[in-house]
Design an enzyme around this catalytic site. Structure first.
Site, PDB file in Angstrom:
ATOM      1  N   ARG A  38     -11.085   7.688   3.493  1.00 23.03           N
ATOM      2  CA  ARG A  38     -10.816   6.655   2.485  1.00 23.03           C
ATOM      3  C   ARG A  38     -12.095   6.085   1.859  1.00 23.03           C
ATOM      4  O   ARG A  38     -12.074   5.023   1.261  1.00 23.03           O
ATOM      5  CB  ARG A  38     -10.021   5.514   3.123  1.00 23.03           C
ATOM      6  CG  ARG A  38      -8.703   5.919   3.747  1.00 23.03           C
ATOM      7  CD  ARG A  38      -7.735   4.742   3.766  1.00 23.03           C
ATOM      8  NE  ARG A  38      -6.688   4.826   4.755  1.00 23.03           N
ATOM      9  CZ  ARG A  38      -5.687   5.695   4.756  1.00 23.03           C
ATOM     10  NH1 ARG A  38      -5.594   6.607   3.808  1.00 23.03           N
ATOM     11  NH2 ARG A  38      -4.766   5.660   5.705  1.00 23.03           N
ATOM     12  N   SER A  78      -6.581  -3.321  14.353  1.00 21.24           N
ATOM     13  CA  SER A  78      -6.060  -2.610  15.523  1.00 21.24           C
ATOM     14  C   SER A  78      -7.157  -2.229  16.518  1.00 21.24           C
ATOM     15  O   SER A  78      -6.993  -2.405  17.724  1.00 21.24           O
ATOM     16  CB  SER A  78      -5.297  -1.371  15.067  1.00 21.24           C
ATOM     17  OG  SER A  78      -6.103  -0.554  14.232  1.00 21.24           O
ATOM     18  N   LYS A 120     -12.337  -5.051   1.989  1.00 27.59           N
ATOM     19  CA  LYS A 120     -11.801  -4.163   3.023  1.00 27.59           C
ATOM     20  C   LYS A 120     -12.737  -2.973   3.169  1.00 27.59           C
ATOM     21  O   LYS A 120     -12.963  -2.229   2.210  1.00 27.59           O
ATOM     22  CB  LYS A 120     -10.400  -3.708   2.642  1.00 27.59           C
ATOM     23  CG  LYS A 120      -9.832  -2.698   3.621  1.00 27.59           C
ATOM     24  CD  LYS A 120      -8.369  -2.424   3.392  1.00 27.59           C
ATOM     25  CE  LYS A 120      -7.893  -1.311   4.304  1.00 27.59           C
ATOM     26  NZ  LYS A 120      -6.465  -1.053   4.146  1.00 27.59           N
ATOM     27  N   LYS A 133     -11.784  -7.757   6.093  1.00 27.03           N
ATOM     28  CA  LYS A 133     -11.181  -6.866   7.073  1.00 27.03           C
ATOM     29  C   LYS A 133     -12.093  -5.683   7.329  1.00 27.03           C
ATOM     30  O   LYS A 133     -12.539  -5.083   6.360  1.00 27.03           O
ATOM     31  CB  LYS A 133      -9.843  -6.383   6.509  1.00 27.03           C
ATOM     32  CG  LYS A 133      -9.152  -5.358   7.336  1.00 27.03           C
ATOM     33  CD  LYS A 133      -7.908  -4.915   6.627  1.00 27.03           C
ATOM     34  CE  LYS A 133      -7.317  -3.792   7.454  1.00 27.03           C
ATOM     35  NZ  LYS A 133      -6.313  -3.078   6.731  1.00 27.03           N
ATOM     36  N   CYS A 186       0.851  -1.191   0.000  1.00 29.40           N
ATOM     37  CA  CYS A 186       0.000   0.000   0.000  1.00 29.40           C
ATOM     38  C   CYS A 186       0.883   1.235   0.000  1.00 29.40           C
ATOM     39  O   CYS A 186       2.091   1.135   0.171  1.00 29.40           O
ATOM     40  CB  CYS A 186      -0.944   0.014   1.199  1.00 29.40           C
ATOM     41  SG  CYS A 186      -2.313   1.182   0.937  1.00 29.40           S
ATOM     42  N   TYR A 219      -3.055  -9.061  16.265  1.00 29.19           N
ATOM     43  CA  TYR A 219      -1.999  -8.542  17.146  1.00 29.19           C
ATOM     44  C   TYR A 219      -1.870  -9.405  18.392  1.00 29.19           C
ATOM     45  O   TYR A 219      -0.939  -9.241  19.159  1.00 29.19           O
ATOM     46  CB  TYR A 219      -2.293  -7.080  17.496  1.00 29.19           C
ATOM     47  CG  TYR A 219      -2.366  -6.208  16.257  1.00 29.19           C
ATOM     48  CD1 TYR A 219      -1.205  -5.710  15.669  1.00 29.19           C
ATOM     49  CD2 TYR A 219      -3.584  -5.934  15.628  1.00 29.19           C
ATOM     50  CE1 TYR A 219      -1.256  -4.948  14.514  1.00 29.19           C
ATOM     51  CE2 TYR A 219      -3.649  -5.170  14.473  1.00 29.19           C
ATOM     52  CZ  TYR A 219      -2.483  -4.684  13.921  1.00 29.19           C
ATOM     53  OH  TYR A 219      -2.535  -3.953  12.764  1.00 29.19           O
TER      54      TYR A 219
HETATM   55  C1  PBG Z   1      -3.053   0.182   4.743  1.00 28.09           C
HETATM   56  C2  PBG Z   1      -3.618  -0.631   5.835  1.00 28.09           C
HETATM   57  C3  PBG Z   1      -4.428  -0.245   6.916  1.00 28.09           C
HETATM   58  C4  PBG Z   1      -4.582  -1.368   7.711  1.00 28.09           C
HETATM   59  C5  PBG Z   1      -3.904  -2.404   7.095  1.00 28.09           C
HETATM   60  N1  PBG Z   1      -3.334  -1.939   5.931  1.00 28.09           N
HETATM   61  C6  PBG Z   1      -4.956   1.078   7.296  1.00 28.09           C
HETATM   62  C7  PBG Z   1      -5.986   1.737   6.523  1.00 28.09           C
HETATM   63  O1  PBG Z   1      -6.505   1.240   5.521  1.00 28.09           O
HETATM   64  O2  PBG Z   1      -6.277   2.867   6.907  1.00 28.09           O
HETATM   65  C8  PBG Z   1      -5.321  -1.426   9.013  1.00 28.09           C
HETATM   66  C9  PBG Z   1      -4.894  -2.513   9.951  1.00 28.09           C
HETATM   67  C10 PBG Z   1      -5.353  -2.355  11.345  1.00 28.09           C
HETATM   68  O3  PBG Z   1      -6.173  -1.486  11.703  1.00 28.09           O
HETATM   69  O4  PBG Z   1      -4.891  -3.146  12.176  1.00 28.09           O
HETATM   70  N2  PBG Z   1      -3.950   0.674   3.807  1.00 28.09           N
END
Ligand code: PBG
Length: 323
Positions: A217, A274, A195, A248, A120, A313
């Protein structure tokens, strides 16, 4: 036949009986640990909103991975925090970039460790968006070129699997073609296919220093309300050549995981993101719930819904609890 002949409690009477009839079992080999790699040496900078998780310099990253094999964990996924960010995300596809250097170090120290790289741009752009900005919006097709170059540079460094998470249309096909053209026919693609534009990525953006500087986003990640569209995203990514699909976040999207599992015959992964981690951690730290049980129950639910691979995690803690 019903009660009193039927008594479901008979098989719940002891832990031995419960274990015998348990339908879903977690195994450490299904778990993938996300790690954040940053420049410098001796760096272990704890992420405030994700207690126990750190930005690690490469030397510390190697230390962090020392017990993964003995714990039986399936692998890691790497995110990079580059020295500098720019408009072109040049750190993302630099052969000497932070992730590329980390992959080389990891593969020479732990050749058997499965190393997945997140493909990314948001950690590498000065504006924090996942692609090239043209007229105030992320330009899809121009971004594909960066993603393809990034995936190739990760494969060249030795990544076992590349995992695009940007949500541009056509990225899997662009990455597959670039990998093949450069001799990496054997490198699999794990697509973050479904996602969603989720609030639960909040703590990650502190960890990866990747919060968008303007807007959000939602013009590229999916609307949390849409399940049918998620299936379409997954179908398209399979057509483009994805080897594995990811959903996700995980726990708020168990219906999507279940649907993906019943429709498709490739491995299905789910990312306990997260915010899902931080909610459990925070509640446990406050004494509001039993953290260990919450870890196992949340991961079991994700597995029961149909995810064979879980990015979490909690991978190390969970491996100790279930191993
Ligand atoms: C990159 C990405 C993100 C996450 C994984 N790859 C952040 C986003 O899309 O803002 C999030 C992972 C997480 O929250 O643990 N695009």
């Amino acid at each position: 036949m019903a009660f009193p002949v039927q008594r479901k409690r008979r098989l719940r009477a002891t832990e031995s009986l419960r274990s015998l009839v348990r339908e879903t079992r977690l195994h450490p080999a299904q778990l993938i640990l996300p790690l954040f790699v940053a420049p410098g040496e001796g760096v272990r900078k704890e992420i405030e909103s994700m207690p126990g998780n750190c930005q690690l310099s490469i030397d510390q990253l190697l230390k962090e991975c020392a017990d993964l094999e003995s714990l039986g964990i399936g692998g890691i996924i790497l995110f990079g925090i580059p020295e500098t960010k720019d408009e072109q995300a040049s750190g993302a596809y630099d052969d000497n970039g932070i992730v590329q250097s980390a992959v080389r170090a990891l593969k020479s120290e732990y050749p058997k460790l499965v190393v997945i790289t997140d493909v990314c741009n948001c950690e590498y752009t000065s504006h924090g968006h996942c692609g090239k900005i043209v007229d105030g919006d992320v330009d899809n097709d121009a971004t594909l070129e960066w993603l393809a170059k990034t995936a190739v540079s990760h494969a060249r460094a030795g990544a076992d699997i590349v995992a695009p998470s940007d949500m541009m249309d056509g990225r899997v096909a662009a990455i597959r073609k670039a990998l093949d053209d450069n001799g990496f026919q054997k490198t699999p693609i794990l697509s973050y296919a479904a996602k969603f534009a989720s609030v639960f990525y909040g703590p990650f953006r502190e960890a990866a220093e990747s919060a968008p500087q303007f807007g959000d986003r939602r013009s590229y990640q999916m609307d949390p309300a849409n399940a049918r569209e998620a299936i379409q995203e997954m179908e398209l990514d399979l057509e483009e050549g994805a080897d594995m699909l990811m959903v996700k976040p995980a726990m708020p999207y168990l219906d999507i995981i279940r649907e993906a599992r019943s429709r498709f015959h490739v491995p299905i992964a789910a990312y306990q993101v997260s915010g899902e981690f931080s909610m459990i951690k925070a509640a446990a730290r406050n004494g509001w719930l039993d953290g260990e049980r919450a870890i196992v129950e949340s991961l079991t639910s994700i597995h029961r819904a149909g995810a064979g691979i879980i990015l979490t995690y909690f991978a190390k803690e969970a491996a100790r609890l279930i191993g």
